[in-house]
Enzyme design. Structure first.
Site, PDB file in Angstrom:
ATOM      1  N   LYS A 149       1.066  -0.848  -0.186  1.00 34.68           N
ATOM      2  CA  LYS A 149       0.418   0.101  -0.115  1.00 34.68           C
ATOM      3  C   LYS A 149       1.463   1.039   0.151  1.00 34.68           C
ATOM      4  CE  LYS A 149      -4.240  -1.666   3.195  1.00 34.68           C
ATOM      5  NZ  LYS A 149      -5.028  -0.647   3.707  1.00 34.68           N
ATOM      6  N   ASP A 197      -9.299   2.757   5.697  1.00 35.75           N
ATOM      7  CA  ASP A 197      -9.767   1.618   5.690  1.00 35.75           C
ATOM      8  C   ASP A 197     -10.685   1.088   4.890  1.00 35.75           C
ATOM      9  OD1 ASP A 197     -10.201  -0.526   7.710  1.00 35.75           O
ATOM     10  OD2 ASP A 197     -12.172   0.397   7.660  1.00 35.75           O
TER      11      ASP A 197
HETATM   12  P1  IMP Z   1      -7.777  -2.848   4.814  1.00 35.51           P
HETATM   13  O1  IMP Z   1      -8.816  -1.717   5.182  1.00 35.51           O
HETATM   14  O2  IMP Z   1      -6.927  -1.922   3.573  1.00 35.51           O
HETATM   15  O3  IMP Z   1      -7.027  -3.469   5.166  1.00 35.51           O
HETATM   16  O4  IMP Z   1      -8.845  -3.841   3.949  1.00 35.51           O
HETATM   17  C1  IMP Z   1      -9.185  -4.770   4.892  1.00 35.51           C
HETATM   18  C2  IMP Z   1     -10.050  -5.903   3.853  1.00 35.51           C
HETATM   19  O5  IMP Z   1     -10.525  -5.069   3.240  1.00 35.51           O
HETATM   20  C3  IMP Z   1      -8.684  -6.873   3.306  1.00 35.51           C
HETATM   21  O6  IMP Z   1      -7.953  -7.508   4.233  1.00 35.51           O
HETATM   22  C4  IMP Z   1      -9.737  -7.849   1.472  1.00 35.51           C
HETATM   23  O7  IMP Z   1     -10.153  -8.669   2.588  1.00 35.51           O
HETATM   24  C5  IMP Z   1     -10.800  -6.323   1.421  1.00 35.51           C
HETATM   25  N1  IMP Z   1     -10.387  -5.355   1.053  1.00 35.51           N
HETATM   26  C6  IMP Z   1      -9.609  -4.135   0.218  1.00 35.51           C
HETATM   27  N2  IMP Z   1      -9.125  -3.480  -0.687  1.00 35.51           N
HETATM   28  C7  IMP Z   1      -9.498  -4.539  -1.419  1.00 35.51           C
HETATM   29  C8  IMP Z   1      -8.815  -4.883  -3.176  1.00 35.51           C
HETATM   30  O8  IMP Z   1      -8.376  -3.912  -3.815  1.00 35.51           O
HETATM   31  N3  IMP Z   1      -8.233  -6.373  -3.551  1.00 35.51           N
HETATM   32  C9  IMP Z   1      -9.270  -6.999  -2.747  1.00 35.51           C
HETATM   33  N4  IMP Z   1      -9.484  -7.306  -1.762  1.00 35.51           N
HETATM   34  C10 IMP Z   1      -9.491  -6.167  -0.978  1.00 35.51           C
END
Ligand code: IMP
Length: 199
Positions: free
Chosen positions: A14, A71
């Site tokens: 990221k 998030d």
């Molecule tokens: P975070 O808040 O970015 O860590 O995302 C939380 C969760 O959402 C991740 O662990 C994935 O399960 C899902 N997620 C968020 N963005 C994506 C994406 O671009 N592709 C696939 N899954 C995603």
């Protein structure tokens, strides 16, 4: 001197994308790891915005710096918005996405196209040392496909179908994904908001 923004994430993949979009000749974006900060933050908000704000505010209070946090997750309309803010925790954090994705396809087995709508959501919050909080939210709209396809991306990308592209999210090149994705769009929105703040 370059201005410093802290981004509250431990995810290096990221950070690369974040630096590409938010960093410039005047702004340096630093991860928590680069700043030597360890924060165990409980993300117990009920919305993406709340969780992003909890993370950004906690680290801003620890450091007194300008702190950003994001998030994100997947909302499936047929499942009343699940897994939503529980996207990472859905079926347990140790469960593989192969299993999670297969379970979602199973839940939607006989569901027709028009009820398979879904979206990836990304909220970004910026906590300012003067106490102000700036937020933005963007989505990538699509639908849950009928199979798992593609080798790129991560998480739920292999079951997320983009009708406009005629392919699954995991079939997009990283460049195309950044252009279309909830996170890419939210980062560009936040860049515009910060520019409006004179940053
Ligand atoms: P975070 O808040 O970015 O860590 O995302 C939380 C969760 O959402 C991740 O662990 C994935 O399960 C899902 N997620 C968020 N963005 C994506 C994406 O671009 N592709 C696939 N899954 C995603």
């Amino acid at each position: 001197m370059k201005k410093r923004l802290l981004f509250a994430t431990g995810n290096e993949g990221k950070m690369r994308e974040i630096r590409m979009i938010l960093g410039n000749s005047d702004i340096e974006v630093i991860s928590l790891k680069d700043a030597g900060i360890h924060a165990d933050i409980v993300e117990d908000g009920t919305t993406f915005e709340e969780n992003a704000i909890i993370k950004a505010k906690t680290v801003m209070e620890m450091t007194g710096e300008i702190v950003l946090a994001d998030d994100s997750g997947l909302e499936i309309d047929f499942l009343d918005g699940a897994p939503g803010v529980y996207s990472a925790r859905f079926m347990g954090t140790d469960t593989s996405y192969e299993i999670k994705n297969a379970a979602i396809l199973e839940k939607l087995l006989h569901v027709p196209d028009e009820k398979r709508t879904a979206r990836f959501v990304c909220a970004i919050a910026c906590a300012m040392p003067d106490g102000r909080i700036l937020t933005c939210r963007e989505t990538m709209e699509g639908m849950i496909g009928y199979e798992s396809r593609g080798e790129n991306g991560f998480g739920y990308d292999p079951i997320f179908y983009l009708p406009g592209c005629g392919c699954y999210s995991a079939e997009l090149s990283p460049e195309k994904k950044n252009e279309l994705s909830h996170r890419g769009k939210a980062l560009r929105s936040m860049r515009d908001i910060l520019q409006g703040e004179g940053l």
